[in-house]
Design a protein around this motif. Structure first.
Motif, PDB file in Angstrom:
ATOM      1  N   UNK A 243      94.611  24.578  94.002  1.00 25.69           N
ATOM      2  CA  UNK A 243      93.928  24.683  95.284  1.00 25.69           C
ATOM      3  C   UNK A 243      92.539  25.303  95.167  1.00 25.69           C
ATOM      4  N   UNK A 244      91.754  25.053  96.179  1.00 23.20           N
ATOM      5  CA  UNK A 244      90.449  25.684  96.303  1.00 23.20           C
ATOM      6  C   UNK A 244      90.684  27.140  96.701  1.00 23.20           C
ATOM      7  N   UNK A 245      90.152  28.100  95.921  1.00 25.90           N
ATOM      8  CA  UNK A 245      90.422  29.501  96.287  1.00 25.90           C
ATOM      9  C   UNK A 245      89.880  29.841  97.680  1.00 25.90           C
ATOM     10  N   UNK A 246      88.940  29.046  98.146  1.00 21.54           N
ATOM     11  CA  UNK A 246      88.469  29.252  99.525  1.00 21.54           C
ATOM     12  C   UNK A 246      89.513  28.639 100.459  1.00 21.54           C
TER      13      UNK A 246
ATOM     14  N   UNK B 233     100.382  39.950  97.193  1.00 19.61           N
ATOM     15  CA  UNK B 233     101.501  40.578  96.501  1.00 19.61           C
ATOM     16  C   UNK B 233     101.972  41.779  97.294  1.00 19.61           C
TER      17      UNK B 233
ATOM     18  N   UNK C  25      91.867  23.352 105.892  1.00 22.63           N
ATOM     19  CA  UNK C  25      90.797  24.341 106.019  1.00 22.63           C
ATOM     20  C   UNK C  25      89.715  23.842 106.979  1.00 22.63           C
ATOM     21  N   UNK C  26      89.376  22.567 106.843  1.00 20.93           N
ATOM     22  CA  UNK C  26      88.350  21.991 107.721  1.00 20.93           C
ATOM     23  C   UNK C  26      88.837  21.969 109.162  1.00 20.93           C
TER      24      UNK C  26
ATOM     25  N   UNK D  50      82.132  17.401 110.581  1.00 22.22           N
ATOM     26  CA  UNK D  50      82.466  18.699 111.183  1.00 22.22           C
ATOM     27  C   UNK D  50      81.618  19.832 110.611  1.00 22.22           C
TER      28      UNK D  50
ATOM     29  N   UNK E  94     102.950  30.193  90.882  1.00 26.30           N
ATOM     30  CA  UNK E  94     101.621  30.339  91.489  1.00 26.30           C
ATOM     31  C   UNK E  94     100.555  29.747  90.578  1.00 26.30           C
ATOM     32  N   UNK E  95     100.658  30.055  89.295  1.00 29.84           N
ATOM     33  CA  UNK E  95      99.630  29.590  88.368  1.00 29.84           C
ATOM     34  C   UNK E  95      99.681  28.081  88.142  1.00 29.84           C
TER      35      UNK E  95
ATOM     36  N   UNK F 103      99.792  26.439  92.626  1.00 31.61           N
ATOM     37  CA  UNK F 103      98.761  26.830  93.576  1.00 31.61           C
ATOM     38  C   UNK F 103      97.382  26.936  92.952  1.00 31.61           C
ATOM     39  N   UNK F 104      97.332  26.923  91.625  1.00 32.98           N
ATOM     40  CA  UNK F 104      96.031  26.962  90.961  1.00 32.98           C
ATOM     41  C   UNK F 104      95.249  25.688  91.243  1.00 32.98           C
TER      42      UNK F 104
ATOM     43  N   UNK G  65      88.444  34.665  97.853  1.00 30.33           N
ATOM     44  CA  UNK G  65      87.151  34.295  98.434  1.00 30.33           C
ATOM     45  C   UNK G  65      87.032  34.942  99.803  1.00 30.33           C
TER      46      UNK G  65
ATOM     47  N   UNK H 279      93.265  31.337  88.616  1.00 30.68           N
ATOM     48  CA  UNK H 279      94.573  31.569  89.213  1.00 30.68           C
ATOM     49  C   UNK H 279      94.342  32.230  90.578  1.00 30.68           C
ATOM     50  N   UNK H 280      94.885  31.633  91.647  1.00 31.35           N
ATOM     51  CA  UNK H 280      94.625  32.246  92.961  1.00 31.35           C
ATOM     52  C   UNK H 280      95.170  33.670  93.046  1.00 31.35           C
TER      53      UNK H 280
ATOM     54  N   UNK I 182      96.639  34.701  97.742  1.00 27.68           N
ATOM     55  CA  UNK I 182      97.927  35.188  97.269  1.00 27.68           C
ATOM     56  C   UNK I 182      98.065  36.652  97.660  1.00 27.68           C
TER      57      UNK I 182
END
Lengths: 291, 291
Positions: free
Chosen positions: B84-87, B93, B54-55, A193, B77-78, B81-82, A91, A85-86, B91
């Motif tokens: 997604x790549x945490x990089x 709060x 991101x790239x 890239x 969010x869970x 957005x979960x 990171x 979960x983010x 999030x």
């Protein structure tokens, strides 16, 4: 303790020789399929434990990822940590220090982004660069370097002492595999890239990097913050090893959901009042509608 | 523009009446299954676009999530957005401001955590609390509140002007649904820690909260930072709406992978040299092994 954890940990006070670790190692896994299945199962368990860690809000987990270029840091994050979960997972990348950062000690910018209670934080590269790239390119004097290993150990102990579990992964590929990955990037336009003008020049320093890693692993694998050498030529196995060790680590943390902060009996009473109020209101509206 | 985006956006300069939005709305979706299927497909597309964003490293996306208690911010969010790549996804709060934070203007702590280029940042609650909870409980004077709407609009324009796309979601549940969720929490021990002693007392301010939301949505839905009213009684539909609007938003950003930063021809030449060096080395080792 699972066999992955046991096999790949660097015990404290070991003199590490990376030549003894086979980057092609896949233990007794015959194929990728079995590995991927186990990874998926691990990811589900890790996601649950992360949720509990976040709810508990008393401990945190810091993961350090280091590797030579193309070693698979980004891929590991996307395959192992994407299951999280983010919210509660962060990171942190470390680029070349800015001018302000350079005007402080090397741990200053790191301390500022250390995990909060409840968080899992992944360092994509880390303060170890200060004893890796800076050692290889002689950006620091031998005396400075010598001090840094000690400072790192003390810093990690400080974090551990206040509830941060630390695990550190060195993703171990060999020089041929790195070249294969560089060449593969050349064939995939969407990866162009990522190609850096440093890639080939840095390969000349391969042996010096390996030596710098060996020293760092030898001097900084401690009980509070162990290093793991992860065989990383096979991406699926690398992901599996990281997830197994992560799972083992989270399980060892004895995470407990916090006790309710409210008087549950009183809350049930309030809920009952509200429910009856709601029922009355509905009845009233119905009667009103009928005239 | 997809129909979700069009239907749930608050056009600039609209006087919002939340009574006109049905929290039970599920458009023409007959069942959850079709919704979940579309959500899964969206998540895959969103993950790809996030990777490109991101790239690219030139734009960013800020998502603001606001709702009354139990409105489903964490669940959104869970579930959305979960994927997604945490990089590159973070999030943020917002809790009660600390003493240092209170000694600054209300946007100070927010500005510090605004998205970097390439990042997607989710605000779980946000600076809007300064015109929601602080309006309802009269923590700010009418003149202060009045100024804040303007300051928020300007702040969002500042971010937008430097490449941050902003979308804001109000998750719309009704008072009965909130009660059902509170009662459900009481039945699930693993959710007990989430129960706050504020839950029931705050329900008394329901109408004032709705009014505060209506004013915020009316005054702060702008071209640079639109608000969306998301029907949120049905969790699966709420997730679907958010993912659809997110997808639409990312697609509108014309994300382009950056051009390679190196001379590809020169890099191919270097790769060829390395490959031949590698081949020679292998041959040498083989000959040596034979004696």
């Amino acid at each position: 303790m699972n066999r992955f954890y046991k096999k790949y940990i660097v015990p404290p006070d070991t003199r590490v020789s990376l030549a003894k670790y086979d980057p092609d190692d896949t233990l007794d896994f015959k194929d990728k399929e079995a590995g991927l299945e186990l990874l998926a199962a691990n990811n589900r368990r890790i996601a649950r434990l992360q949720n509990d860690l976040y709810s508990e809000g008393k401990q945190s987990l810091l993961i350090v990822l280091q590797a030579l270029d193309a070693g698979g840091k980004d891929g590991t994050i996307n395959n192992v940590f994407a299951a999280m979960n983010p919210q509660g997972c962060r990171v942190q990348s470390f680029k070349t220090p800015t001018r302000i950062e350079q005007s402080h000690d090397f741990l200053w910018r790191v301390h500022a982004v250390a995990p909060q209670k409840g968080e899992i934080v992944i360092f994509n590269r880390s303060y170890y660069e200060a004893v890796l790239v800076e050692r290889v390119h002689k950006f620091a004097t031998p005396a400075e370097l010598d001090r840094r290993y000690l400072e790192i150990n003390r810093f990690e102990e400080l974090l551990a002492g206040s509830g941060t579990k630390i695990v550190k992964f060195y993703l171990h590929i060999d020089k041929d595999e790195q070249l294969r990955r560089f060449v593969r990037r050349l064939k995939r336009p969407e990866k162009h890239w990522k190609i850096s003008s440093n890639d080939y020049p840095e390969r000349q320093f391969w042996d010096q990097y390996i030596e710098a890693f060996e020293i760092a692993l030898s001097r900084c694998s401690t009980k509070a913050a162990p290093w793991f050498v992860v065989p990383a030529n096979h991406k699926w196995f690398r992901n599996l090893v990281v997830s197994q060790i992560l799972l083992q680590t989270l399980e060892s943390m004895n995470i407990e959901l916090p006790a309710p902060s409210v008087d549950l009996q009183e809350t049930r009473r309030l809920a009952a009042i509200e429910l009856s109020r709601q029922r009355h209101e509905k009845k009233r509206l119905k009667l009103k509608a009928r005239g």
